[in-house]
Design a protein around this motif. Sequence first.
Motif, PDB file in Angstrom:
ATOM      1  N   ASN A   1       1.468   6.688   1.609  1.00  0.00           N
ATOM      2  CA  ASN A   1       0.306   5.809   1.512  1.00  0.00           C
ATOM      3  C   ASN A   1      -0.831   6.719   1.110  1.00  0.00           C
ATOM      4  N   ASN A   2      -1.317   6.557  -0.099  1.00  0.00           N
ATOM      5  CA  ASN A   2      -2.274   7.485  -0.676  1.00  0.00           C
ATOM      6  C   ASN A   2      -3.696   6.939  -0.609  1.00  0.00           C
ATOM      7  N   VAL A   3      -4.294   7.058   0.560  1.00  0.00           N
ATOM      8  CA  VAL A   3      -5.695   6.730   0.762  1.00  0.00           C
ATOM      9  C   VAL A   3      -6.009   5.288   0.373  1.00  0.00           C
ATOM     10  N   SER A   4      -5.184   4.371   0.777  1.00  0.00           N
ATOM     11  CA  SER A   4      -5.465   2.956   0.574  1.00  0.00           C
ATOM     12  C   SER A   4      -5.000   2.196   1.803  1.00  0.00           C
ATOM     13  N   THR A   5      -5.473   0.988   1.927  1.00  0.00           N
ATOM     14  CA  THR A   5      -4.996   0.185   3.046  1.00  0.00           C
ATOM     15  C   THR A   5      -3.545  -0.176   2.796  1.00  0.00           C
ATOM     16  N   GLY A   6      -2.799  -0.332   3.844  1.00  0.00           N
ATOM     17  CA  GLY A   6      -1.393  -0.668   3.696  1.00  0.00           C
ATOM     18  C   GLY A   6      -0.749  -0.882   5.046  1.00  0.00           C
ATOM     19  N   ALA A   7       0.478  -1.358   5.009  1.00  0.00           N
ATOM     20  CA  ALA A   7       1.248  -1.591   6.230  1.00  0.00           C
ATOM     21  C   ALA A   7       2.668  -1.965   5.840  1.00  0.00           C
ATOM     22  N   PHE A   8       3.576  -1.839   6.800  1.00  0.00           N
ATOM     23  CA  PHE A   8       4.903  -2.408   6.609  1.00  0.00           C
ATOM     24  C   PHE A   8       5.439  -2.876   7.955  1.00  0.00           C
ATOM     25  N   VAL A   9       6.283  -3.901   7.872  1.00  0.00           N
ATOM     26  CA  VAL A   9       6.973  -4.433   9.046  1.00  0.00           C
ATOM     27  C   VAL A   9       8.457  -4.166   8.850  1.00  0.00           C
ATOM     28  N   ALA A  10       9.074  -3.548   9.861  1.00  0.00           N
ATOM     29  CA  ALA A  10      10.506  -3.228   9.800  1.00  0.00           C
ATOM     30  C   ALA A  10      11.220  -3.877  10.971  1.00  0.00           C
ATOM     31  N   THR A  11      12.388  -4.441  10.698  1.00  0.00           N
ATOM     32  CA  THR A  11      13.266  -4.894  11.768  1.00  0.00           C
ATOM     33  C   THR A  11      14.231  -3.759  12.078  1.00  0.00           C
ATOM     34  N   ILE A  12      14.827  -3.804  13.263  1.00  0.00           N
ATOM     35  CA  ILE A  12      15.642  -2.701  13.743  1.00  0.00           C
ATOM     36  C   ILE A  12      17.096  -3.133  13.886  1.00  0.00           C
ATOM     37  N   GLU A  13      17.990  -2.224  13.545  1.00  0.00           N
ATOM     38  CA  GLU A  13      19.419  -2.483  13.670  1.00  0.00           C
ATOM     39  C   GLU A  13      19.816  -2.720  15.129  1.00  0.00           C
ATOM     40  N   ASN A  14      20.904  -3.428  15.328  1.00  0.00           N
ATOM     41  CA  ASN A  14      21.498  -3.602  16.650  1.00  0.00           C
ATOM     42  C   ASN A  14      22.586  -2.557  16.828  1.00  0.00           C
ATOM     43  N   ASN A  15      22.896  -2.254  18.103  1.00  0.00           N
ATOM     44  CA  ASN A  15      23.933  -1.272  18.371  1.00  0.00           C
ATOM     45  C   ASN A  15      24.703  -1.717  19.611  1.00  0.00           C
ATOM     46  N   SER A  16      25.992  -1.795  19.506  1.00  0.00           N
ATOM     47  CA  SER A  16      26.812  -2.255  20.629  1.00  0.00           C
ATOM     48  C   SER A  16      26.839  -1.263  21.787  1.00  0.00           C
ATOM     49  N   ALA A  17      26.367  -0.042  21.584  1.00  0.00           N
ATOM     50  CA  ALA A  17      26.406   0.982  22.639  1.00  0.00           C
ATOM     51  C   ALA A  17      25.578   0.602  23.861  1.00  0.00           C
TER      52      ALA A  17
ATOM     53  N   GLY B   1       0.759  -1.233   0.000  1.00  0.00           N
ATOM     54  CA  GLY B   1       0.000   0.000   0.000  1.00  0.00           C
ATOM     55  C   GLY B   1       0.794   1.289   0.000  1.00  0.00           C
ATOM     56  N   PHE B   2       2.113   1.218  -0.069  1.00  0.00           N
ATOM     57  CA  PHE B   2       2.935   2.427  -0.115  1.00  0.00           C
ATOM     58  C   PHE B   2       3.496   2.609  -1.517  1.00  0.00           C
ATOM     59  N   ASP B   3       3.952   3.820  -1.828  1.00  0.00           N
ATOM     60  CA  ASP B   3       4.479   4.100  -3.159  1.00  0.00           C
ATOM     61  C   ASP B   3       5.858   3.503  -3.398  1.00  0.00           C
ATOM     62  N   GLN B   4       6.519   3.033  -2.331  1.00  0.00           N
ATOM     63  CA  GLN B   4       7.819   2.361  -2.433  1.00  0.00           C
ATOM     64  C   GLN B   4       7.714   1.026  -1.710  1.00  0.00           C
ATOM     65  N   THR B   5       8.546   0.074  -2.098  1.00  0.00           N
ATOM     66  CA  THR B   5       8.546  -1.241  -1.462  1.00  0.00           C
ATOM     67  C   THR B   5       9.971  -1.647  -1.108  1.00  0.00           C
ATOM     68  N   GLY B   6      10.071  -2.639  -0.218  1.00  0.00           N
ATOM     69  CA  GLY B   6      11.349  -3.260   0.107  1.00  0.00           C
ATOM     70  C   GLY B   6      12.462  -2.290   0.427  1.00  0.00           C
ATOM     71  N   SER B   7      13.602  -2.460  -0.250  1.00  0.00           N
ATOM     72  CA  SER B   7      14.777  -1.651   0.051  1.00  0.00           C
ATOM     73  C   SER B   7      14.569  -0.172  -0.277  1.00  0.00           C
ATOM     74  N   ASN B   8      13.729   0.141  -1.254  1.00  0.00           N
ATOM     75  CA  ASN B   8      13.438   1.551  -1.545  1.00  0.00           C
ATOM     76  C   ASN B   8      12.660   2.186  -0.403  1.00  0.00           C
ATOM     77  N   LEU B   9      11.675   1.476   0.143  1.00  0.00           N
ATOM     78  CA  LEU B   9      10.937   1.962   1.303  1.00  0.00           C
ATOM     79  C   LEU B   9      11.905   2.169   2.465  1.00  0.00           C
ATOM     80  N   LEU B  10      12.731   1.174   2.723  1.00  0.00           N
ATOM     81  CA  LEU B  10      13.703   1.249   3.818  1.00  0.00           C
ATOM     82  C   LEU B  10      14.625   2.455   3.684  1.00  0.00           C
ATOM     83  N   SER B  11      15.177   2.660   2.502  1.00  0.00           N
ATOM     84  CA  SER B  11      16.152   3.734   2.328  1.00  0.00           C
ATOM     85  C   SER B  11      15.542   5.120   2.525  1.00  0.00           C
TER      86      SER B  11
END
Length: 145
Positions: free
Chosen positions: A39-55, A16-26
């Motif tokens: 997301n232009n007035v349509s149903t949609g969703a995305f699932v993102a995983t999060i980076e790890n950080n040693s800090a 449902g977004f104008d970009q997908t996958g790695s383009n959405l991520l970037s």
Amino acid sequence: MPTVIIRPDAISSDSGFDQTGSNLLSRINDNDTSTFVVNNVSTGAFVATIENNSAYSGATINNVVVSITGNTINEKVSSASLVVELRDTSSLLQTSTLNFGTTESTQNGDEYSTSLTPSVVDGLNFLCTPDTSGITIKEVFITVD
């Protein structure tokens, strides 16, 4: 422990977004509000995983907060909402509804602070589901404190 900002490192599903996958991520993890997804007035969703950080490795983690920068798709749409489900590797931790107007703003989800460890934070991911009003998402990040 110093405050640490972590960002999405992968999109595991999207629709449902104008970009997908790695383009959405970037466009949502680059710390640049001039890049975005719509997301232009349509149903949609995305699932993102999060980076790890040693800090935060070996540190006491008090809380995490999901933040999203965005706005409605145009001046004719006065408000739009985005439901954010914060998850660990196996379960839903928290649901927050973020509300956006016509001007760019950063909205914060509810602070999550239950049983956080570095390994829990390393396994975080989230599901973002907009309403059907029309939304522009510019940045997504989690603050670890």
